[in-house]
Design a protein around this motif. Structure first.
Motif, PDB file in Angstrom:
ATOM      1  N   GLN A  88      58.626  56.722  41.100  1.00  0.00           N
ATOM      2  CA  GLN A  88      58.507  57.882  40.545  1.00  0.00           C
ATOM      3  C   GLN A  88      58.583  58.219  41.076  1.00  0.00           C
ATOM      4  O   GLN A  88      59.488  59.538  40.980  1.00  0.00           O
ATOM      5  CB  GLN A  88      56.936  57.598  39.010  1.00  0.00           C
ATOM      6  CG  GLN A  88      57.144  58.999  38.502  1.00  0.00           C
ATOM      7  CD  GLN A  88      58.517  59.096  37.262  1.00  0.00           C
ATOM      8  OE1 GLN A  88      58.251  58.103  36.981  1.00  0.00           O
ATOM      9  NE2 GLN A  88      59.040  60.268  37.281  1.00  0.00           N
ATOM     10  N   ALA A  89      57.903  59.026  42.260  1.00  0.00           N
ATOM     11  CA  ALA A  89      57.986  60.013  43.050  1.00  0.00           C
ATOM     12  C   ALA A  89      59.803  59.866  43.883  1.00  0.00           C
ATOM     13  O   ALA A  89      60.390  61.002  43.617  1.00  0.00           O
ATOM     14  CB  ALA A  89      57.556  60.139  44.834  1.00  0.00           C
ATOM     15  N   SER A  90      60.482  59.100  43.839  1.00  0.00           N
ATOM     16  CA  SER A  90      61.388  58.751  43.967  1.00  0.00           C
ATOM     17  C   SER A  90      62.468  58.903  43.044  1.00  0.00           C
ATOM     18  O   SER A  90      63.798  59.464  43.225  1.00  0.00           O
ATOM     19  CB  SER A  90      62.331  57.313  43.880  1.00  0.00           C
ATOM     20  OG  SER A  90      62.054  57.172  44.924  1.00  0.00           O
ATOM     21  N   VAL A  91      62.244  58.880  41.374  1.00  0.00           N
ATOM     22  CA  VAL A  91      63.045  59.280  40.226  1.00  0.00           C
ATOM     23  C   VAL A  91      63.503  61.111  40.776  1.00  0.00           C
ATOM     24  O   VAL A  91      63.893  61.373  40.621  1.00  0.00           O
ATOM     25  CB  VAL A  91      62.235  58.758  39.316  1.00  0.00           C
ATOM     26  CG1 VAL A  91      62.958  59.716  38.320  1.00  0.00           C
ATOM     27  CG2 VAL A  91      62.210  57.047  39.051  1.00  0.00           C
ATOM     28  N   HIS A  92      62.034  60.869  41.094  1.00  0.00           N
ATOM     29  CA  HIS A  92      61.642  63.282  40.940  1.00  0.00           C
ATOM     30  C   HIS A  92      62.210  63.373  41.642  1.00  0.00           C
ATOM     31  O   HIS A  92      62.711  64.719  41.399  1.00  0.00           O
ATOM     32  CB  HIS A  92      60.075  62.962  41.050  1.00  0.00           C
ATOM     33  CG  HIS A  92      59.731  64.668  41.403  1.00  0.00           C
ATOM     34  ND1 HIS A  92      59.334  65.347  42.474  1.00  0.00           N
ATOM     35  CD2 HIS A  92      59.585  65.478  40.238  1.00  0.00           C
ATOM     36  CE1 HIS A  92      59.766  66.837  41.980  1.00  0.00           C
ATOM     37  NE2 HIS A  92      59.383  66.405  40.866  1.00  0.00           N
ATOM     38  N   GLY A  93      62.568  62.812  42.540  1.00  0.00           N
ATOM     39  CA  GLY A  93      63.094  63.613  43.931  1.00  0.00           C
ATOM     40  C   GLY A  93      64.314  63.829  43.847  1.00  0.00           C
ATOM     41  O   GLY A  93      65.031  65.356  44.476  1.00  0.00           O
ATOM     42  N   TYR A  94      65.147  62.880  42.999  1.00  0.00           N
ATOM     43  CA  TYR A  94      66.615  63.378  42.758  1.00  0.00           C
ATOM     44  C   TYR A  94      66.967  64.573  41.720  1.00  0.00           C
ATOM     45  O   TYR A  94      67.817  65.080  41.447  1.00  0.00           O
ATOM     46  CB  TYR A  94      67.018  61.843  41.630  1.00  0.00           C
ATOM     47  CG  TYR A  94      67.689  60.969  42.653  1.00  0.00           C
ATOM     48  CD1 TYR A  94      68.827  60.933  42.660  1.00  0.00           C
ATOM     49  CD2 TYR A  94      66.698  59.628  43.137  1.00  0.00           C
ATOM     50  CE1 TYR A  94      69.512  59.537  44.057  1.00  0.00           C
ATOM     51  CE2 TYR A  94      67.570  58.961  43.841  1.00  0.00           C
ATOM     52  CZ  TYR A  94      68.791  58.552  44.286  1.00  0.00           C
ATOM     53  OH  TYR A  94      69.332  57.549  44.664  1.00  0.00           O
ATOM     54  N   HIS A  95      66.413  64.562  40.974  1.00  0.00           N
ATOM     55  CA  HIS A  95      65.836  65.860  39.720  1.00  0.00           C
ATOM     56  C   HIS A  95      65.178  67.269  40.863  1.00  0.00           C
ATOM     57  O   HIS A  95      66.763  68.343  40.727  1.00  0.00           O
ATOM     58  CB  HIS A  95      65.450  65.301  38.541  1.00  0.00           C
ATOM     59  CG  HIS A  95      64.949  64.600  37.879  1.00  0.00           C
ATOM     60  ND1 HIS A  95      66.140  64.723  36.668  1.00  0.00           N
ATOM     61  CD2 HIS A  95      65.117  63.480  37.415  1.00  0.00           C
ATOM     62  CE1 HIS A  95      66.536  63.724  35.875  1.00  0.00           C
ATOM     63  NE2 HIS A  95      65.280  63.116  36.311  1.00  0.00           N
ATOM     64  N   LYS A  96      64.607  66.401  41.848  1.00  0.00           N
ATOM     65  CA  LYS A  96      63.971  68.384  42.670  1.00  0.00           C
ATOM     66  C   LYS A  96      65.725  68.622  43.270  1.00  0.00           C
ATOM     67  O   LYS A  96      65.825  69.596  43.609  1.00  0.00           O
ATOM     68  CB  LYS A  96      63.264  67.791  43.551  1.00  0.00           C
ATOM     69  CG  LYS A  96      62.597  68.787  44.104  1.00  0.00           C
ATOM     70  CD  LYS A  96      62.062  68.021  45.888  1.00  0.00           C
ATOM     71  CE  LYS A  96      61.928  67.301  46.403  1.00  0.00           C
ATOM     72  NZ  LYS A  96      61.101  67.086  47.362  1.00  0.00           N
ATOM     73  N   ARG A  97      66.575  67.951  43.712  1.00  0.00           N
ATOM     74  CA  ARG A  97      67.364  67.901  44.256  1.00  0.00           C
ATOM     75  C   ARG A  97      68.689  68.746  44.314  1.00  0.00           C
ATOM     76  O   ARG A  97      68.980  69.749  44.015  1.00  0.00           O
ATOM     77  CB  ARG A  97      68.180  67.238  45.481  1.00  0.00           C
ATOM     78  CG  ARG A  97      66.295  66.469  46.390  1.00  0.00           C
ATOM     79  CD  ARG A  97      67.299  65.358  47.453  1.00  0.00           C
ATOM     80  NE  ARG A  97      66.190  64.542  47.556  1.00  0.00           N
ATOM     81  CZ  ARG A  97      65.714  63.608  47.692  1.00  0.00           C
ATOM     82  NH1 ARG A  97      65.954  62.539  46.470  1.00  0.00           N
ATOM     83  NH2 ARG A  97      64.667  63.007  48.254  1.00  0.00           N
ATOM     84  N   LEU A  98      68.377  68.415  42.293  1.00  0.00           N
ATOM     85  CA  LEU A  98      69.552  68.895  41.418  1.00  0.00           C
ATOM     86  C   LEU A  98      69.317  70.228  41.072  1.00  0.00           C
ATOM     87  O   LEU A  98      69.620  70.756  40.302  1.00  0.00           O
ATOM     88  CB  LEU A  98      69.633  68.114  40.788  1.00  0.00           C
ATOM     89  CG  LEU A  98      70.879  68.375  39.181  1.00  0.00           C
ATOM     90  CD1 LEU A  98      71.955  68.707  40.346  1.00  0.00           C
ATOM     91  CD2 LEU A  98      70.656  67.075  38.396  1.00  0.00           C
ATOM     92  N   ARG A 118      60.095  67.795  31.848  1.00  0.00           N
ATOM     93  CA  ARG A 118      59.174  68.150  32.657  1.00  0.00           C
ATOM     94  C   ARG A 118      59.489  66.385  33.402  1.00  0.00           C
ATOM     95  O   ARG A 118      59.254  65.443  32.424  1.00  0.00           O
ATOM     96  CB  ARG A 118      57.732  67.642  32.229  1.00  0.00           C
ATOM     97  CG  ARG A 118      56.324  67.947  33.181  1.00  0.00           C
ATOM     98  CD  ARG A 118      55.316  67.982  33.205  1.00  0.00           C
ATOM     99  NE  ARG A 118      54.482  67.670  34.515  1.00  0.00           N
ATOM    100  CZ  ARG A 118      53.235  66.703  34.588  1.00  0.00           C
ATOM    101  NH1 ARG A 118      53.671  65.372  34.273  1.00  0.00           N
ATOM    102  NH2 ARG A 118      53.010  66.409  35.149  1.00  0.00           N
ATOM    103  N   ILE A 119      59.708  66.597  34.583  1.00  0.00           N
ATOM    104  CA  ILE A 119      59.835  64.507  35.165  1.00  0.00           C
ATOM    105  C   ILE A 119      58.633  64.573  35.788  1.00  0.00           C
ATOM    106  O   ILE A 119      58.139  65.467  37.363  1.00  0.00           O
ATOM    107  CB  ILE A 119      61.438  65.196  36.482  1.00  0.00           C
ATOM    108  CG1 ILE A 119      62.136  65.713  34.439  1.00  0.00           C
ATOM    109  CG2 ILE A 119      61.192  64.169  36.643  1.00  0.00           C
ATOM    110  CD1 ILE A 119      62.783  64.273  34.270  1.00  0.00           C
TER     111      ILE A 119
END
Length: 374
Positions: A167-177, A199-200
């Motif tokens: 889930q941390a990796s999934v969150h990372g994609y959204h955080k960068r966008l 909320r991600i």
């Protein structure tokens, strides 16, 4: 006279389109045995293309209009590059290959790529942002600003989860966008934020992974050869210096200096720009000398691939990566009684709070407390 230029729409010239991977749509101009191809900024899946247009796509009308605008723009450009003799110089078209043709400014992905290149971040961070961009390209449903809807963001989230499990990796994609979404609103390219009300989750941290002193020594004692030996040595160097991969691969002989009987390195961290000074312990300087002060021996990804093999050979039940070496150094220093403020400076952390996570993992103060009770 060599005739008139032939202009046509070409889909998936590189033969990459499939049910899950998109193919690009280009405009091809042919004249006098010469060809020039220009991007339309459109890419769709194999089943979303028929004949010369996009089909079975939620934004089919919009994408087809985009293609037509670029096609018409090239037609208009052709008239301006014709000579008085009615001949055409396609080299003039090549000069506009990378410019925005009429209507192509609506492409969110083109705009996003420009903003990533302009963003004042380290190259390692920029590379992560490019990974996010490539994921959006592969997703295929977010191409234009009009595609940035809550529904498509949620579908992209589903798409990401098929690629990564944490889930941390999934969150990372959204955080960068997200920062670029805010910029798009500031530039009045978007009216609302598609993430509003969404909320991600960051997910639960798996904690810091590190090797004990005995495990580190076990890795160090392995008899290895070739590529695997080089990667093991790079990892052990990190265990004895606390340097991250991006910092140890840029070490040069000129960076090393003598201070009394010690060999030292003074530099700035690649990731944060924070200055650091470290003393090279005997085993660290031995590794540097072994490779003539050049540890740029392997890419980070290849190192991590080899470390999986090394972990298996050393009977380690941990996902061994190059960054585990940095964590191993930090926890080793704390267990040896080095003060947390000093360890923070050794790691070039911007504040002690970043270093305290290692003490939390080790529960150093608790162990010391029981030691006193003994």
């Amino acid at each position: 006279m060599a005739g008139i230029p032939q202009i046509k729409i070409v889909f998936d010239r590189r033969k990459k389109a499939s049910a899950v991977n998109p193919g690009t749509v280009e405009i091809e101009v042919s004249y006098n045995r010469e060809r020039v191809r220009l991007s339309t900024g459109v890419a769709v899946l194999k089943q979303q293309w028929s004949g010369k247009e996009v089909v079975n796509h939620p934004q089919a009308d919009h994408l087809n209009e985009q293609i037509r605008r670029v096609y018409d723009g090239i037609h208009e450009k052709m008239s301006s590059i014709a000579s008085t003799k009615g001949e055409y110089d396609l080299s003039l078209l090549k000069k506009v290959k990378k410019t925005k043709l009429q209507g192509s400014s609506a492409s969110f992905l083109d705009w996003l790529e420009e903003r990533i290149d302009m963003r004042p971040v380290t190259e390692s961070t920029r590379k992560q942002h490019k990974v996010m961009l490539n994921c959006l390209r592969d997703f295929g449903l977010i191409r234009f600003f009009s595609d940035l809807t809550p529904k498509n963001i949620r579908l992209w989230d589903d798409f990401i989860r098929k690629r990564v499990t944490a889930q941390a990796s999934v969150h990372g994609y959204h955080k960068r966008l997200k920062p670029y979404i805010v910029e798009a609103i500031q530039f009045e390219k978007l009216e609302s934020n598609p993430y509003d009300g969404m909320r991600i989750s960051r997910g639960k941290s798996e904690g810091i992974k590190f090797l004990t002193e005995e495990e580190r020594d076990r890795v160090e004692a392995l008899e290895l050869y070739g590529m695997t030996e080089k990667v093991r040595d790079m990892f052990i160097f990190s265990c004895y210096t606390g340097l991250a991969y991006s910092d140890l691969v840029k070490i040069k002989k000129s960076d090393v200096f003598r201070q009394g009987e010690d060999y030292c390195i003074r530099d700035k961290r690649m990731k944060t720009g924070m200055p650091y000074t470290i003393v090279l312990l005997p085993k660290a300087i031995a590794i540097l000398k072994k490779y003539n002060y050049n540890l740029n021996l392997m890419s980070n990804q290849k190192c991590n691939d080899q470390l999986k093999i090394i972990a298996n050979l050393a009977s380690l039940h941990i996902n061994l990566t190059m960054h585990v070496g940095r964590h191993t150094f930090a926890t080793w220093a704390l267990t040896k009684g080095v003060g947390i403020e000093t360890v923070s400076k050794m790691l070039a952390h911007s504040n002690v709070a970043m270093t305290e996570k290692y003490a939390h993992v080790l529960q150093t103060s608790v162990i010391q407390g029981f030691g006193k009770l003994k």
